[in-house]
Design a protein around this motif. Structure first.
Motif, PDB file in Angstrom:
ATOM      1  N   PHE A  37      -0.075   2.495   5.156  1.00 52.12           N
ATOM      2  CA  PHE A  37      -0.169   3.227   3.956  1.00 52.12           C
ATOM      3  C   PHE A  37      -1.310   3.219   3.049  1.00 52.12           C
ATOM      4  CE2 PHE A  37       4.277   2.777   5.135  1.00 52.12           C
ATOM      5  CZ  PHE A  37       4.676   4.283   5.769  1.00 52.12           C
ATOM      6  N   SER A 114      -2.122   7.640  10.796  1.00 49.85           N
ATOM      7  CA  SER A 114      -1.600   9.050  10.823  1.00 49.85           C
ATOM      8  C   SER A 114      -1.446  10.099  12.051  1.00 49.85           C
ATOM      9  CB  SER A 114      -2.259   9.833   9.600  1.00 49.85           C
ATOM     10  OG  SER A 114      -3.503   9.895  10.082  1.00 49.85           O
ATOM     11  N   PRO A 130       2.533   8.059   0.700  1.00 46.95           N
ATOM     12  CA  PRO A 130       1.911   6.882   0.889  1.00 46.95           C
ATOM     13  C   PRO A 130       1.892   5.760  -0.091  1.00 46.95           C
ATOM     14  CG  PRO A 130       0.341   8.521   1.151  1.00 46.95           C
ATOM     15  CD  PRO A 130       1.783   9.192   1.028  1.00 46.95           C
ATOM     16  N   GLY A 134       4.006   2.457   0.514  1.00 46.62           N
ATOM     17  CA  GLY A 134       3.192   1.453   0.786  1.00 46.62           C
ATOM     18  C   GLY A 134       3.411   0.543  -0.387  1.00 46.62           C
ATOM     19  N   THR A 201       1.073   2.894  -6.887  1.00 48.74           N
ATOM     20  CA  THR A 201       1.682   1.992  -5.734  1.00 48.74           C
ATOM     21  C   THR A 201       1.766   0.563  -6.507  1.00 48.74           C
ATOM     22  OG1 THR A 201      -0.167   3.197  -4.161  1.00 48.74           O
ATOM     23  CG2 THR A 201       0.515   0.884  -3.811  1.00 48.74           C
TER      24      THR A 201
END
Length: 307
Positions: A37, A114, A130, A134, A201
């Motif tokens: 990711f 991907s 992602p 992730g 993230t």
């Protein structure tokens, strides 16, 4: 005292095996989070591997994991020099395992995951996915490593150095280091949206880490009621090196008077004392609550008063 020592030794052996399993699983999950990711979408969530993503875009022949290892080795050497035995075998194991697993996964599935499953893994049309997936995997892996009383090395060491020499708070030091890496990535990769993706993230990963290591606060309050309080007392004093307080109490139903143990521990010690109490007295009554700030001997010093 002998019985407590035997229980403690047995518990330590079991926890030692469990902690190595946590380091192994954590390193693998963290590596997968980057390979699946972070790396394909050039999301830079700070840390040495975030730096590795940026450097890989400049030097594609060198893998992200290899860059991470190249950055980790000098940081570990500096950490050993400054902090000594704080950096144990599990930290070294994790710091060496993560780049090896990352490079191995990249070799097996390619640099663009991907394209897996006929392109069904392509999340480029919704970059927040992602970031979230992730972040969850990186947070889970990091949390498992921290739960084993180790670190994955990297920028944590820089933050510890800033805390040690510049008197930064650790959280602020981490924020400063990771922010610098994100800005570096934004300049090199030329994507102004990068800080937003990185922020999502980092936020998700931090929340998962807090959950994995059992709570967001650094310290925990324990209220313990047990008929074998002397054995629990010996464990707290002799094995954990902590102090505590007896509080006079009585049951509302029985009106029986007894002494309740009140103790404050770090969140990393919660699983240890909880397991030990269960070994000593499975019928004990324990309440664990968050302590947002703890001042005094063995914890933070009192803040200086402002003039």
């Amino acid at each position: 005292m002998v019985a407590v020592t035997k229980l403690y030794d047995g518990l330590m052996q079991r926890q030692s095996v469990k902690s190595w399993i946590y380091v192994l699983l954590g390193s693998i999950v963290l590596s997968a989070g980057f390979v699946l990711f972070m790396n394909p979408y050039k999301i830079v969530p700070g840390g040495v591997y975030g730096t590795g993503i940026v450097l890989h875009s400049l030097f594609p022949s060198i893998q992200v994991g290899t860059f991470g290892l190249m950055l980790d080795i000098p940081l570990l050497l500096i950490g050993f020099k400054v902090f000594g035995r704080m950096f144990g075998a599990k930290t070294i194991f994790s710091a060496l395992l993560i780049p090896a697993v990352m490079n191995g996964m990249t070799y097996l599935i390619g640099e663009n995951p991907s394209l897996m499953f006929g392109g069904n893994m392509d999340l480029s049309q919704d970059m927040f996915l992602p970031c979230i997936f992730g972040g969850v995997m990186i947070g889970t892996g990091t949390g498992l490593i921290i739960k084993s009383h180790a670190t994955s090395g990297g920028t944590d060491i820089i933050a510890m150095l800033l805390t040690h020499y510049a008197k930064f708070r650790f959280s602020r030091a981490i924020l400063l280091v990771d922010s610098t890496i994100v800005i570096f990535g934004m300049i090199v990769l030329g994507d102004w949206r990068l800080p937003l993706y990185s922020l999502v993230t980092i936020f998700v990963a931090s929340k998962v880490i807090d959950y994995i290591v059992d709570g967001a606060s650094y310290d925990k309050l324990l209220f313990i009621v047990s008929d074998r309080r002397e054995e629990i007392r010996e464990f707290i004093l002799e094995k954990m090196g902590r102090g505590g307080t007896y509080i006079k109490s009585s049951g509302m139903y029985t009106s029986q008077e007894r002494e309740m143990i009140f103790v404050v521990v770090s969140r990393n010690e919660v699983s240890m004392i909880r397991s030990m109490i269960h070994e000593i007295d499975p019928a004990s009554f324990v309440v664990i609550v968050d302590a947002h700030e703890t001042f005094g001997d063995g914890f933070k010093p009192f803040p200086e008063s402002r003039k």
